[in-house]
Enzyme design. Structure first.
Site, mmCIF file in Angstrom:
data_model
loop_
_atom_site.group_PDB
_atom_site.id
_atom_site.type_symbol
_atom_site.label_atom_id
_atom_site.label_comp_id
_atom_site.label_asym_id
_atom_site.label_seq_id
_atom_site.Cartn_x
_atom_site.Cartn_y
_atom_site.Cartn_z
ATOM 1 N N ASP A 95 -4.488 -12.682 3.466
ATOM 2 C CA ASP A 95 -5.543 -11.588 4.290
ATOM 3 C C ASP A 95 -5.159 -12.000 5.567
ATOM 4 O OD1 ASP A 95 -7.236 -10.618 6.253
ATOM 5 O OD2 ASP A 95 -8.839 -10.692 3.733
ATOM 6 N N GLY B 24 -18.377 16.799 9.436
ATOM 7 C CA GLY B 24 -17.570 15.537 10.219
ATOM 8 C C GLY B 24 -16.271 16.645 10.077
ATOM 9 N N PHE C 12 0.368 -2.194 8.428
ATOM 10 C CA PHE C 12 -0.339 -0.987 7.914
ATOM 11 C C PHE C 12 -1.381 -1.841 7.755
ATOM 12 C CE2 PHE C 12 4.521 0.246 6.885
ATOM 13 C CZ PHE C 12 4.083 0.580 7.686
ATOM 14 N N LYS D 185 -9.613 2.375 14.581
ATOM 15 C CA LYS D 185 -8.374 2.650 14.836
ATOM 16 C C LYS D 185 -8.208 2.420 16.278
ATOM 17 C CE LYS D 185 -6.372 2.838 10.725
ATOM 18 N NZ LYS D 185 -5.386 1.605 10.689
ATOM 19 N N TYR E 211 -13.938 3.934 10.716
ATOM 20 C CA TYR E 211 -12.754 4.185 11.029
ATOM 21 C C TYR E 211 -12.618 4.395 11.787
ATOM 22 C CZ TYR E 211 -8.792 5.165 9.250
ATOM 23 O OH TYR E 211 -7.196 5.206 9.176
ATOM 24 N N ARG F 126 -17.728 19.792 4.376
ATOM 25 C CA ARG F 126 -18.163 18.490 4.373
ATOM 26 C C ARG F 126 -18.338 18.183 6.283
ATOM 27 N NH1 ARG F 126 -12.975 14.391 2.404
ATOM 28 N NH2 ARG F 126 -12.539 15.449 4.033
ATOM 29 N N SER G 77 -4.313 6.838 13.365
ATOM 30 C CA SER G 77 -4.277 8.290 13.293
ATOM 31 C C SER G 77 -4.763 8.821 13.635
ATOM 32 C CB SER G 77 -5.590 7.795 12.026
ATOM 33 O OG SER G 77 -6.597 8.741 11.870
ATOM 34 N N GLY H 160 0.960 -1.939 0.303
ATOM 35 C CA GLY H 160 0.229 0.234 0.026
ATOM 36 C C GLY H 160 0.864 1.294 -0.133
HETATM 37 P P1 NAD Z 1 -3.048 1.692 1.603
HETATM 38 O O1 NAD Z 1 -4.689 1.371 1.629
HETATM 39 O O2 NAD Z 1 -2.738 2.327 0.145
HETATM 40 O O3 NAD Z 1 -2.652 -0.258 2.356
HETATM 41 C C1 NAD Z 1 -2.889 -0.131 2.887
HETATM 42 C C2 NAD Z 1 -2.823 -1.841 2.673
HETATM 43 O O4 NAD Z 1 -3.085 -2.707 3.278
HETATM 44 C C3 NAD Z 1 -3.859 -1.742 1.222
HETATM 45 O O5 NAD Z 1 -2.316 -2.283 0.400
HETATM 46 C C4 NAD Z 1 -4.336 -3.280 1.232
HETATM 47 O O6 NAD Z 1 -4.258 -3.761 -0.116
HETATM 48 C C5 NAD Z 1 -3.760 -3.790 2.314
HETATM 49 N N1 NAD Z 1 -4.903 -4.670 3.352
HETATM 50 C C6 NAD Z 1 -5.707 -4.572 3.282
HETATM 51 N N2 NAD Z 1 -6.933 -5.138 3.883
HETATM 52 C C7 NAD Z 1 -6.279 -6.927 4.235
HETATM 53 C C8 NAD Z 1 -6.343 -7.547 4.984
HETATM 54 N N3 NAD Z 1 -7.843 -7.390 5.460
HETATM 55 N N4 NAD Z 1 -4.894 -8.344 4.731
HETATM 56 C C9 NAD Z 1 -3.962 -7.728 3.968
HETATM 57 N N5 NAD Z 1 -3.798 -7.000 3.768
HETATM 58 C C10 NAD Z 1 -4.779 -5.936 3.429
HETATM 59 O O7 NAD Z 1 -3.101 2.701 2.830
HETATM 60 P P2 NAD Z 1 -2.552 3.776 3.181
HETATM 61 O O8 NAD Z 1 -2.337 4.856 3.312
HETATM 62 O O9 NAD Z 1 -0.948 2.642 2.814
HETATM 63 O O10 NAD Z 1 -2.604 3.109 5.306
HETATM 64 C C11 NAD Z 1 -1.858 2.566 5.697
HETATM 65 C C12 NAD Z 1 -2.405 2.216 7.145
HETATM 66 O O11 NAD Z 1 -2.076 3.810 7.735
HETATM 67 C C13 NAD Z 1 -3.837 1.849 7.333
HETATM 68 O O12 NAD Z 1 -3.767 1.409 8.385
HETATM 69 C C14 NAD Z 1 -4.325 3.227 7.552
HETATM 70 O O13 NAD Z 1 -5.714 3.195 8.732
HETATM 71 C C15 NAD Z 1 -3.518 3.893 8.015
HETATM 72 N N6 NAD Z 1 -3.406 5.340 7.845
HETATM 73 C C16 NAD Z 1 -3.691 6.268 6.508
HETATM 74 C C17 NAD Z 1 -3.742 7.951 6.666
HETATM 75 C C18 NAD Z 1 -4.073 8.279 5.169
HETATM 76 O O14 NAD Z 1 -3.887 8.888 5.104
HETATM 77 N N7 NAD Z 1 -2.824 7.394 4.494
HETATM 78 C C19 NAD Z 1 -3.852 8.655 7.794
HETATM 79 C C20 NAD Z 1 -3.772 7.802 9.009
HETATM 80 C C21 NAD Z 1 -3.631 6.379 9.401
HETATM 81 C C1 WQD Z 2 -7.671 17.679 3.801
HETATM 82 C C2 WQD Z 2 -8.746 19.138 4.026
HETATM 83 C C3 WQD Z 2 -10.580 19.003 3.733
HETATM 84 C C4 WQD Z 2 -11.217 17.208 -0.001
HETATM 85 C C5 WQD Z 2 -8.461 12.024 6.557
HETATM 86 C C6 WQD Z 2 -8.793 11.248 7.345
HETATM 87 C C7 WQD Z 2 -7.842 11.165 8.347
HETATM 88 C C8 WQD Z 2 -6.866 10.786 7.655
HETATM 89 C C9 WQD Z 2 -5.787 11.259 6.243
HETATM 90 C C10 WQD Z 2 -6.576 8.120 7.491
HETATM 91 C C11 WQD Z 2 -10.426 19.630 4.862
HETATM 92 C C12 WQD Z 2 -10.656 19.957 2.407
HETATM 93 C C13 WQD Z 2 -10.984 17.777 0.711
HETATM 94 C C14 WQD Z 2 -11.941 17.683 -0.941
HETATM 95 C C15 WQD Z 2 -11.445 19.587 0.056
HETATM 96 N N1 WQD Z 2 -7.087 9.033 6.852
HETATM 97 N N2 WQD Z 2 -10.932 19.112 1.524
HETATM 98 N N3 WQD Z 2 -12.373 19.627 -0.485
HETATM 99 O O1 WQD Z 2 -10.318 14.787 6.215
HETATM 100 O O2 WQD Z 2 -7.541 15.659 7.342
HETATM 101 O O3 WQD Z 2 -8.426 13.725 6.800
HETATM 102 O O4 WQD Z 2 -7.191 11.663 5.394
HETATM 103 O O5 WQD Z 2 -6.788 8.038 8.769
HETATM 104 O O6 WQD Z 2 -8.358 9.900 9.239
HETATM 105 O O7 WQD Z 2 -10.774 11.706 7.977
HETATM 106 O O8 WQD Z 2 -8.302 15.050 4.816
HETATM 107 O O9 WQD Z 2 -7.824 15.207 2.068
HETATM 108 O O10 WQD Z 2 -9.840 14.263 2.699
HETATM 109 O O11 WQD Z 2 -8.703 16.508 3.746
HETATM 110 O O12 WQD Z 2 -11.622 21.208 0.297
HETATM 111 O O13 WQD Z 2 -12.568 17.731 -1.978
HETATM 112 O O14 WQD Z 2 -9.382 19.530 2.381
HETATM 113 O O15 WQD Z 2 -11.873 19.480 4.310
HETATM 114 O O16 WQD Z 2 -10.077 20.807 5.249
HETATM 115 P P1 WQD Z 2 -8.803 14.551 6.068
HETATM 116 P P2 WQD Z 2 -8.707 15.053 3.176
#
Ligand code: NAD
Ligand code: WQD
Length: 353
Positions: A65, A309, A92, A164, A160, A307, A136, A11
């Site tokens: 998985d 939330g 991850f 976490k 979601y 938006r 997160s 990922g």
């Molecule tokens: P991503 O979706 O790119 O990567 C997650 C990977 O997990 C994917 O490759 C997917 O195929 C794999 N996966 C999903 N379900 C699975 C399962 N049941 N078994 C095995 N593999 C599985 O996401 P990412 O952005 O790389 O995020 C990685 C982690 O970080 C996640 O846990 C996400 O919740 C957390 N996170 C991401 C963000 C973000 O904004 N990207 C922010 C905060 C936290």
């Molecule tokens: C960023 C800013 C929106 C889209 C999310 C998850 C968080 C984490 C990261 C996993 C905000 C604005 C967005 C659009 C916009 N992921 N926006 N137009 O909401 O901070 O965080 O991703 O853990 O849990 O909630 O990120 O990129 O969606 O938004 O104006 O089309 O951009 O309102 O201010 P967010 P985002």
């Protein structure tokens, strides 16, 4: 050198972290169901390392998985057979879309919570007690003021985020009630964007993107997808939402620092929560302006309703990461915009097309 199991390693964050760890000489066992990624990412990482001939045999991949206990047992067993017992796990794997989690709450719970519990069970069976978990910033309460410290109140308003939080509670209880060797770090990421500077690795977009950065990119290449800015009446300096964007390579390096921290013999059984962000807030309008300037490209946008939330301002206090992990981010928001756009230009449909 230690062997690290990377769940979800194909990922977005997992592949960048894997790149950095391989460069440091770690052996990696990557597992991924490929539900939100592609085998092409794994092929690219393998061929990148074949070319440099640095550690060509340090990477193995299993498709599967995390909820499948016999699959996980086999991965651990195989590693022992090959003489590379797994010492650390960076977890991850999971589902990450806030909006999808409202539609598929049970699935999110099953993958993110039950999947983690299954992983922990198999780690215990194999005497592997070092874990880094992807958490997160979505956990922090909307009533807390940024910069957010790790001891700020948590209060989650989406399924979601609830998964976490549940995992963090479960892991914290492990420390209190279970084997004394457990060492766990929960890293709370803020807003990861950008990509590896090669343009070969980045975020694999699925069809329903909700995050701002990939939506900016898509609005440029797809005339039908105008960018909407959610609210221009937030209590911020320009009325648009402020977030803590962090380059995915800085985030990846934060995981290496976390592994090195766990490796120190002095660290006793512990559950630590640590923010990974930059400590700086950038508004939606600022991000768009920097993106336009760095990439010399015009972005069309219009203002829309807030938006549901969303919060006005979210950025991290990152002193704990500096103090404990000796980590701080190095890359600018300009580099994030440059590298993220480079990836998108080279791979407009992700790895597959
Ligand atoms: P991503 O979706 O790119 O990567 C997650 C990977 O997990 C994917 O490759 C997917 O195929 C794999 N996966 C999903 N379900 C699975 C399962 N049941 N078994 C095995 N593999 C599985 O996401 P990412 O952005 O790389 O995020 C990685 C982690 O970080 C996640 O846990 C996400 O919740 C957390 N996170 C991401 C963000 C973000 O904004 N990207 C922010 C905060 C936290
Ligand atoms: C960023 C800013 C929106 C889209 C999310 C998850 C968080 C984490 C990261 C996993 C905000 C604005 C967005 C659009 C916009 N992921 N926006 N137009 O909401 O901070 O965080 O991703 O853990 O849990 O909630 O990120 O990129 O969606 O938004 O104006 O089309 O951009 O309102 O201010 P967010 P985002």
């Amino acid at each position: 050198m230690d062997t690290i199991l990377i769940t979800g390693g194909a990922g977005f964050i997992g592949i960048h972290t894997s790149l950095v760890l391989l460069n440091k000489g770690y052996k990696l066992v990557i597992i991924d169901s490929l539900i939100n990624s592609s085998y092409i990412a794994i092929n690219r990482i393998k061929s990148t390392y074949k070319k440099t001939n640095k550690y060509p045999n340090n990477i193995s991949f299993y498709k599967g998985d995390i909820r499948d206990i016999s699959f996980l047992r086999k991965v651990f067993k195989d590693s022992i057979k090959l003489g590379s017992e797994i010492n650390y796990v960076i977890h991850f794997a999971g589902l990450k879309s806030v909006s999808d989690s409202f539609l598929e709450e049970d699935k999110y719970w099953d993958v993110n919570v039950n999947g983690t519990k299954t992983l922990i069970k198999v780690m215990e069976e194999n005497n592997c007690f070092n874990l880094i978990f992807s958490s997160s910033a979505t956990l922090y309460s909307e009533y807390e003021t940024s910069p957010l410290r790790e001891n700020a109140k948590v209060n989650v308003n989406n399924p979601y985020g609830k998964t976490k939080l549940e995992v963090e509670k479960f892991l914290e209880n492990k420390i209190k009630s279970s084997h004394p060797n457990w060492k766990i770090i929960s890293l709370r990421y803020f807003n990861p964007i950008g990509a590896h500077s090669s343009g070969l690795f980045g975020e694999n977009p699925n069809n329903k993107i909700n995050n701002l950065f990939p939506l900016i990119c898509r609005s440029i290449t797809n005339a039908n997808e105008e960018l909407l800015i959610f609210g221009n009446d937030w209590p911020t300096h320009d009325g648009t939402g402020v977030r803590d964007y962090i380059h995915v390579m800085d985030l990846a390096e934060g995981h290496v620092s976390a592994v090195e921290f766990l490796n120190k013999k002095i660290i006793k059984s512990s559950f630590l929560v640590i923010n990974l962000g930059t400590g700086k807030g950038t508004s939606v309008l600022e991000l768009i302006n920097i993106f336009q300037k760095v990439n010399k490209i015009n972005i069309n946008y219009k203002f829309a309703e807030r938006r549901k939330g969303d919060k006005a301002i979210i950025f991290a206090d990152i002193r704990k990461a500096l103090e404990l992990l000796n980590w701080q981010p190095k890359r600018s928001i300009e580099e994030m915009c440059h590298d993220g756009w480079e990836w998108f230009l080279n791979n407009p449909f992700g790895y597959e097309k």
